[in-house]
Design a protein around this motif. Structure first.
Motif, PDB file in Angstrom:
ATOM      1  N   LYS A 219       0.824  -1.200   0.000  1.00  0.00           N
ATOM      2  CA  LYS A 219       0.000   0.000   0.000  1.00  0.00           C
ATOM      3  C   LYS A 219       0.863   1.257   0.000  1.00  0.00           C
ATOM      4  CE  LYS A 219      -3.761  -2.256   2.567  1.00  0.00           C
ATOM      5  NZ  LYS A 219      -4.548  -2.261   3.819  1.00  0.00           N
ATOM      6  N   ILE A 220       0.388   2.270  -0.726  1.00  0.00           N
ATOM      7  CA  ILE A 220       0.932   3.623  -0.651  1.00  0.00           C
ATOM      8  C   ILE A 220      -0.049   4.445   0.168  1.00  0.00           C
ATOM      9  CG2 ILE A 220       1.661   5.662  -1.930  1.00  0.00           C
ATOM     10  CD1 ILE A 220       2.097   3.854  -4.363  1.00  0.00           C
TER      11      ILE A 220
ATOM     12  N   PHE B 223      -5.390   9.076   2.104  1.00  0.00           N
ATOM     13  CA  PHE B 223      -5.771   8.306   0.926  1.00  0.00           C
ATOM     14  C   PHE B 223      -4.807   7.130   0.795  1.00  0.00           C
ATOM     15  CE2 PHE B 223      -8.512  11.739  -0.208  1.00  0.00           C
ATOM     16  CZ  PHE B 223      -9.424  11.218  -1.109  1.00  0.00           C
ATOM     17  N   ILE B 224      -5.320   5.971   0.398  1.00  0.00           N
ATOM     18  CA  ILE B 224      -4.515   4.747   0.373  1.00  0.00           C
ATOM     19  C   ILE B 224      -4.652   4.078  -0.983  1.00  0.00           C
ATOM     20  CG2 ILE B 224      -4.138   2.483   1.428  1.00  0.00           C
ATOM     21  CD1 ILE B 224      -5.399   3.617   3.984  1.00  0.00           C
TER      22      ILE B 224
ATOM     23  N   THR C 291      -5.711  -4.284  -5.491  1.00  0.00           N
ATOM     24  CA  THR C 291      -6.917  -3.851  -6.208  1.00  0.00           C
ATOM     25  C   THR C 291      -6.628  -2.802  -7.270  1.00  0.00           C
ATOM     26  OG1 THR C 291      -7.390  -2.099  -4.597  1.00  0.00           O
ATOM     27  CG2 THR C 291      -8.282  -4.303  -4.140  1.00  0.00           C
ATOM     28  N   ASP C 292      -5.432  -2.195  -7.225  1.00  0.00           N
ATOM     29  CA  ASP C 292      -5.037  -1.142  -8.160  1.00  0.00           C
ATOM     30  C   ASP C 292      -5.984   0.055  -8.061  1.00  0.00           C
ATOM     31  OD1 ASP C 292      -3.434   0.064 -10.067  1.00  0.00           O
ATOM     32  OD2 ASP C 292      -4.524  -0.793 -11.762  1.00  0.00           O
ATOM     33  N   LEU C 293      -6.373   0.407  -6.817  1.00  0.00           N
ATOM     34  CA  LEU C 293      -7.313   1.504  -6.602  1.00  0.00           C
ATOM     35  C   LEU C 293      -6.873   2.368  -5.421  1.00  0.00           C
ATOM     36  CD1 LEU C 293     -10.738  -0.381  -6.935  1.00  0.00           C
ATOM     37  CD2 LEU C 293      -9.732   1.187  -8.609  1.00  0.00           C
ATOM     38  N   TRP C 294      -7.247   3.667  -5.470  1.00  0.00           N
ATOM     39  CA  TRP C 294      -7.098   4.579  -4.347  1.00  0.00           C
ATOM     40  C   TRP C 294      -8.411   4.608  -3.582  1.00  0.00           C
ATOM     41  CZ3 TRP C 294      -2.690   7.153  -2.875  1.00  0.00           C
ATOM     42  CH2 TRP C 294      -1.631   7.203  -3.794  1.00  0.00           C
ATOM     43  N   SER C 295      -8.319   4.744  -2.247  1.00  0.00           N
ATOM     44  CA  SER C 295      -9.524   4.855  -1.428  1.00  0.00           C
ATOM     45  C   SER C 295      -9.228   5.740  -0.225  1.00  0.00           C
ATOM     46  CB  SER C 295      -9.999   3.471  -0.958  1.00  0.00           C
ATOM     47  OG  SER C 295      -9.024   2.875  -0.111  1.00  0.00           O
TER      48      SER C 295
ATOM     49  N   GLY D 172       0.638  -6.660 -12.483  1.00  0.00           N
ATOM     50  CA  GLY D 172       0.431  -5.674 -13.531  1.00  0.00           C
ATOM     51  C   GLY D 172       1.667  -4.893 -13.898  1.00  0.00           C
ATOM     52  N   CYS D 173       2.858  -5.481 -13.688  1.00  0.00           N
ATOM     53  CA  CYS D 173       4.091  -4.747 -13.967  1.00  0.00           C
ATOM     54  C   CYS D 173       4.294  -4.553 -15.470  1.00  0.00           C
ATOM     55  CB  CYS D 173       5.293  -5.459 -13.365  1.00  0.00           C
ATOM     56  SG  CYS D 173       5.657  -7.067 -14.081  1.00  0.00           S
TER      57      CYS D 173
END
Length: 394
Positions: free
Chosen positions: A174-175, A192-193, A198-202, A381-382
Motif C-alpha cells: 500500500k501507498i 488516501f490509500i 486492487t489497483d485503486l485509491w480509497s 500488472g508490472c
C-alpha cells in the motif's frame, strides 16, 4: 511437503529446500538449468520462501544498497564491499528530464518512488511540486509498475506526505498519503490509500487521531518510516498554547487506522530525525551549538536505548545500516568538502573504515539512499519493459 516431481533422481522438494537458501542472483541464474527449475523459481510460493529466509536476523543473504539520483538507480549487492555499482535507467517513456524522483519507501525487496514535477501557476508567483505518478520497482528483477496519483488534484501537491508498506493480513502493498499539516476537527479526509492488489485509491473512514487533545499537527519529516506494519511520522503539534512538542504518530497499514503516538526518549532541543535500521526504529538527536549527536534504537517496540554517540556534524550524517556482527558498527553517509561519501563507523575505537566518495553517483550533492533486501517478489500488472543496466561504476 508432498514429494514433487524428480529431476535427475533428486526430488524437486529437496531441490526447493536447497534453492531457497541461495542468494537471489544465484537462484535467477539457476532458472536456466531446466524447465522444472524455471517454473519452480518463478512461482509466488518460492518467492515467499526465499523472502522469509532473507528476513531472518541471522540471514547471510546480501543487503542491497540503492542510490537514487539523476533519474537513474545505482545499486550495490554487498554493503560490506561497496565498490562495484550497477546503474539502472528508467525507460524513456517512464520519466523525463523535467521529473524529479524521490524514494517513498522499501518493503520486502520492493521500492516505491514518487515522480514529481515543478508546476508554475498562471501568475508565475510561486511554483509547487505535483506528483505525476508513482513507481513500484523490484531492483533485483528489474521490473516495475507505474501508478497514477489520487484523482483529487489537492492530493497531488507537495503538502502531502507519503509512505509505503506491506499489509501482511491481506498480502497487499500500500501507498499511504496523508496531509503534512491539518487540524483534527476540520472535517476533511486526511488519508488516501493505494492498494497494489486492487489497483485503486480509497479513503477509509473514520480516520481520527487517538490523541483528541491535539489541535494542529505538522509532519516535519517525510517520507514515513515503516516498522512493524506501522508507518511512523515525526510530528510537531500544539496542545495547549503556542508551544510545539514532538511525538511519533503511527498509522496501521493493515487496519488502516491511527494508533497511539510514541513518545521520544529525550527532550529535543535541536536536530531530530526518525529512521529505520534493520527493521528497528531509530532516533537521531543533536543539540543546537553542540557538534556531537546521539542515536537511540528500539530494543523492543516502544522501548528505547541509546546505542551510538557520534562526534561530528549532526546535520550531515545519515545512518543507513547496522553491521550484522553486532551493534558496534554503523554504516553512514555524510559529506566531506561538499562531496558525499559512505563509510563504516566503529564506536569502540571511534574509527571510520572503507570510506569513499560518491561524486560519480551523486553529482551536485543530490540523491538519496535506501537499504533493501534482494527478493523475487512479483509486482501485479508490472510493465513488460524492464529497467536497463547502463554501466558499471566504482
Amino acid at each position: 511437503m508432498k514429494c514433487l516431481k524428480t529431476t535427475h533422481c533428486v526430488p524437486l522438494d529437496v531441490i526447493l529446500e536447497i534453492l531457497v537458501w541461495l542468494p537471489v542472483k544465484s537462484a535467477l541464474r539457476f532458472k536456466c538449468v531446466s524447465k522444472e527449475w524455471y517454473n519452480l523459481i518463478n512461482t509466488p510460493f518460492f518467492a515467499k520462501l526465499q523472502l522469509n529466509k532473507s528476513l531472518k536476523p541471522d540471514s547471510r543473504h546480501n543487503r542491497i544498497l540503492l542510490c537514487n539520483a539523476n533519474r537513474s538507480i545505482s545499486i550495490v549487492d554487498d554493503i560490506y564491499d561497496p565498490l562495484k555499482w550497477i546503474k539502472l535507467n528508467w525507460p524513456k517513456d517512464t520519466v523525463t528530464g523535467e521529473d524529479i524522483i524521490c524514494i517513498v519507501g522499501s518493503c520486502n525487496g520492493l521500492v516505491c518512488f514518487k515522480v514529481i514535477r515543478q508546476n508554475w501557476p498562471n501568475d508565475n508567483t510561486k511554483f509547487y511540486y505535483k506528483a505525476r505518478c508513482f513507481l513500484i520497482c523490484n531492483p533485483t528483477t528489474r521490473t516495475f509498475k507505474s501508478i497514477l496519483p489520487c484523482s483529487e488534484t489537492k492530493w497531488t501537491n507537495n503538502f502531502i506526505s507519503y509512505g509505503f508498506g506491506y499489509d501482511s493480513e491481506h498480502d497487499d502493498y500500500k501507498i499511504v498519503g496523508t496531509r503534512s499539516r491539518w487540524r483534527v476537527d476540520d472535517g476533511e479526509r486526511h488519508v488516501f490509500i493505494y492498494s497494489l492488489k486492487t489497483d485503486l485509491w480509497s479513503s477509509p473512514t473514520p480516520l481520527t487521531l487517538v490523541s483528541t487533545e491535539r489541535r494542529c499537527l505538522t509532519i516535519i519529516q517525510r517520507p514515513a518510516i515503516l516498522v512493524n506494519d506501522m508507518l511512523h511520522y515525526l510530528v510537531s503539534f500544539v496542545t495547549q498554547g503556542p508551544i510545539n512538542e514532538y511525538k511519533i504518530a503511527r498509522f496501521d497499514v493493515v487496519y488502516e487506522k491511527w494508533r497511539d503516538d510514541l513518545r521520544l526518549p529525550v527532550k529535543v532541543n535541536g536536530h531530530v530525525r526518525v529512521g529505520e535500521l534493520d527493521g528497528r526504529l531509530y532516533l537521531h538527536v543533536g543539540e543546537y551549538g553542540i557538534e556531537s549527536s546521539e542515536i537511540w534504537m528500539m530494543e523492543e517496540y516502544g522501548s528505547w536505548k541509546k546505542m551510538f554517540h557520534l562526534p561530528k556534524e549532526v546535520y550531515k550524517i545519515l545512518p543507513i545500516a547496522l553491521s550484522k556482527d553486532g551493534s558496534h558498527r554503523l554504516f553512514i553517509r555524510d559529506y566531506y568538502n561538499y562531496s558525499p561519501r559512505l563509510f563504516w563507523y566503529d564506536q569502540r575505537d571511534n574509527t571510520r573504515t572503507s570510506s569513499f566518495t560518491l561524486n560519480t553517483l551523486l553529482p551536485g550533492n543530490g540523491g538519496s539512499f535506501k537499504l533493501c533486501i534482494a527478493s523475487l517478489v512479483a509486482i501485479p500488472g508490472c510493465s513488460l519493459t524492464k529497467l536497463q543496466q547502463l554501466e558499471d561504476g566504482a
